[in-house]
Design a protein around this motif. Sequence first.
Motif, mmCIF file in Angstrom:
data_model
loop_
_atom_site.group_PDB
_atom_site.id
_atom_site.type_symbol
_atom_site.label_atom_id
_atom_site.label_comp_id
_atom_site.label_asym_id
_atom_site.label_seq_id
_atom_site.Cartn_x
_atom_site.Cartn_y
_atom_site.Cartn_z
ATOM 1 N N PHE A 15 5.339 -18.311 -7.993
ATOM 2 C CA PHE A 15 4.486 -17.172 -8.327
ATOM 3 C C PHE A 15 3.471 -16.933 -7.206
ATOM 4 O O PHE A 15 3.310 -15.807 -6.720
ATOM 5 N N LEU A 16 2.792 -17.999 -6.785
ATOM 6 C CA LEU A 16 1.792 -17.874 -5.714
ATOM 7 C C LEU A 16 2.410 -17.375 -4.413
ATOM 8 O O LEU A 16 1.817 -16.539 -3.726
ATOM 9 N N LYS A 17 3.596 -17.887 -4.074
ATOM 10 C CA LYS A 17 4.268 -17.447 -2.843
ATOM 11 C C LYS A 17 4.557 -15.952 -2.893
ATOM 12 O O LYS A 17 4.351 -15.239 -1.896
ATOM 13 N N ARG A 18 5.030 -15.461 -4.039
ATOM 14 C CA ARG A 18 5.331 -14.023 -4.164
ATOM 15 C C ARG A 18 4.048 -13.197 -4.053
ATOM 16 O O ARG A 18 4.019 -12.173 -3.372
ATOM 17 N N VAL A 19 2.996 -13.641 -4.740
ATOM 18 C CA VAL A 19 1.718 -12.918 -4.692
ATOM 19 C C VAL A 19 1.185 -12.895 -3.265
ATOM 20 O O VAL A 19 0.806 -11.836 -2.749
ATOM 21 N N CYS A 20 1.153 -14.039 -2.630
ATOM 22 C CA CYS A 20 0.617 -14.131 -1.260
ATOM 23 C C CYS A 20 1.463 -13.319 -0.283
ATOM 24 O O CYS A 20 0.928 -12.660 0.606
ATOM 25 N N SER A 21 2.769 -13.342 -0.464
ATOM 26 C CA SER A 21 3.663 -12.596 0.416
ATOM 27 C C SER A 21 3.398 -11.094 0.313
ATOM 28 O O SER A 21 3.313 -10.396 1.332
ATOM 29 N N LEU A 22 3.239 -10.581 -0.895
ATOM 30 C CA LEU A 22 2.971 -9.155 -1.060
ATOM 31 C C LEU A 22 1.611 -8.787 -0.481
ATOM 32 O O LEU A 22 1.474 -7.792 0.225
ATOM 33 N N LEU A 23 0.590 -9.596 -0.760
ATOM 34 C CA LEU A 23 -0.742 -9.287 -0.236
ATOM 35 C C LEU A 23 -0.790 -9.375 1.283
ATOM 36 O O LEU A 23 -1.512 -8.623 1.928
ATOM 37 N N ASP A 24 -0.022 -10.299 1.834
ATOM 38 C CA ASP A 24 -0.040 -10.538 3.278
ATOM 39 C C ASP A 24 0.823 -9.529 4.051
ATOM 40 O O ASP A 24 0.801 -9.515 5.271
ATOM 41 N N SER A 25 1.572 -8.701 3.337
ATOM 42 C CA SER A 25 2.449 -7.733 3.973
ATOM 43 C C SER A 25 1.630 -6.800 4.869
ATOM 44 O O SER A 25 0.599 -6.279 4.471
ATOM 45 N N THR A 26 2.132 -6.585 6.084
ATOM 46 C CA THR A 26 1.428 -5.708 7.029
ATOM 47 C C THR A 26 2.021 -4.309 7.043
ATOM 48 O O THR A 26 1.540 -3.452 7.768
ATOM 49 N N GLU A 27 3.050 -4.079 6.238
ATOM 50 C CA GLU A 27 3.653 -2.750 6.166
ATOM 51 C C GLU A 27 2.616 -1.757 5.656
ATOM 52 O O GLU A 27 1.847 -2.039 4.751
ATOM 53 N N LYS A 28 2.602 -0.574 6.250
ATOM 54 C CA LYS A 28 1.557 0.406 5.954
ATOM 55 C C LYS A 28 2.016 1.533 5.029
ATOM 56 O O LYS A 28 1.334 2.525 4.896
ATOM 57 N N SER A 29 3.169 1.414 4.385
ATOM 58 C CA SER A 29 3.657 2.513 3.553
ATOM 59 C C SER A 29 2.810 2.674 2.298
ATOM 60 O O SER A 29 2.132 1.754 1.844
ATOM 61 N N THR A 30 2.870 3.874 1.722
ATOM 62 C CA THR A 30 2.114 4.174 0.502
ATOM 63 C C THR A 30 2.570 3.272 -0.638
ATOM 64 O O THR A 30 1.754 2.818 -1.441
ATOM 65 N N GLY A 31 3.870 2.990 -0.707
ATOM 66 C CA GLY A 31 4.405 2.135 -1.764
ATOM 67 C C GLY A 31 3.844 0.729 -1.701
ATOM 68 O O GLY A 31 3.517 0.140 -2.737
ATOM 69 N N VAL A 32 3.728 0.179 -0.503
ATOM 70 C CA VAL A 32 3.175 -1.168 -0.345
ATOM 71 C C VAL A 32 1.700 -1.181 -0.723
ATOM 72 O O VAL A 32 1.228 -2.081 -1.417
ATOM 73 N N GLN A 68 -7.482 -10.218 3.701
ATOM 74 C CA GLN A 68 -7.313 -8.826 3.269
ATOM 75 C C GLN A 68 -8.641 -8.086 3.272
ATOM 76 O O GLN A 68 -8.705 -6.919 3.620
ATOM 77 N N LEU A 69 -9.692 -8.779 2.870
ATOM 78 C CA LEU A 69 -11.019 -8.176 2.884
ATOM 79 C C LEU A 69 -11.409 -7.797 4.308
ATOM 80 O O LEU A 69 -12.023 -6.765 4.549
ATOM 81 N N ARG A 70 -11.003 -8.616 5.254
ATOM 82 C CA ARG A 70 -11.329 -8.382 6.665
ATOM 83 C C ARG A 70 -10.442 -7.302 7.279
ATOM 84 O O ARG A 70 -10.926 -6.465 8.036
ATOM 85 N N ALA A 71 -9.155 -7.286 6.944
ATOM 86 C CA ALA A 71 -8.201 -6.505 7.729
ATOM 87 C C ALA A 71 -7.574 -5.311 7.024
ATOM 88 O O ALA A 71 -6.942 -4.497 7.691
ATOM 89 N N ALA A 72 -7.711 -5.188 5.723
ATOM 90 C CA ALA A 72 -7.040 -4.095 5.021
ATOM 91 C C ALA A 72 -7.505 -2.752 5.575
ATOM 92 O O ALA A 72 -8.694 -2.548 5.820
ATOM 93 N N SER A 73 -6.568 -1.846 5.773
ATOM 94 C CA SER A 73 -6.924 -0.540 6.330
ATOM 95 C C SER A 73 -7.546 0.363 5.260
ATOM 96 O O SER A 73 -8.284 1.278 5.583
ATOM 97 N N SER A 74 -7.278 0.086 4.013
ATOM 98 C CA SER A 74 -7.782 0.918 2.921
ATOM 99 C C SER A 74 -9.018 0.283 2.273
ATOM 100 O O SER A 74 -9.007 -0.888 1.907
#
Length: 173
Positions: A15-32, A68-74
């Motif tokens: 569960f943690l790996k899936r959560v961390c993987s999604l949050l760590d994704s650098t893809e910039k699409s609206t869906g992500v 994410q707090l540091r680097a998120a574009s949104s």
Amino acid sequence: AEKLSSMNDVDWNNFLKRVCSLLDSTEKSTGVARSKLNLLHYLCTVAVHKEIASRLMSSQLFPILIQQLRAASSWDIRARVARVIGLLALHTSELGGNVPISEAVILLTELIRENFRNSRLKQCLLPALGELLYLVAREEEKGEHPRECWAVPSAAYTVLMRCLREGVRLFHG
């Protein structure tokens, strides 16, 4: 939260790996971005359970939240990350000495200082900073860990007091 509480270690780690993987994704699409916001909203709902909050706070998720707090574009994502951090800090009942609380405090302090004129952002970031400071105070009161584990820079208190003074001025002005 009940399902998370009853997970065995293998399922919890997956569960943690899936959560961390999604949050760590650098893809910039609206869906992500939407998926991240939905996941962060979900984390807000489960972070109010003490056992889950303690497990999440002491896991690899917390450093990813800081990143994410540091680097998120949104700023929507940043605001939601700050909310998750604040809720985790509020509801964590046990804190390990290796949780990078100081890093989160320093980053929140910097973000508030950089965006001081933006009251909406301050309203998102200040509660998380306050909850982290309160968590550090609670842990220091227990006396189980040396104080150096969660050193709080004086700048955090300075920014907090400045925000409080400005809030009082706005309220009375």
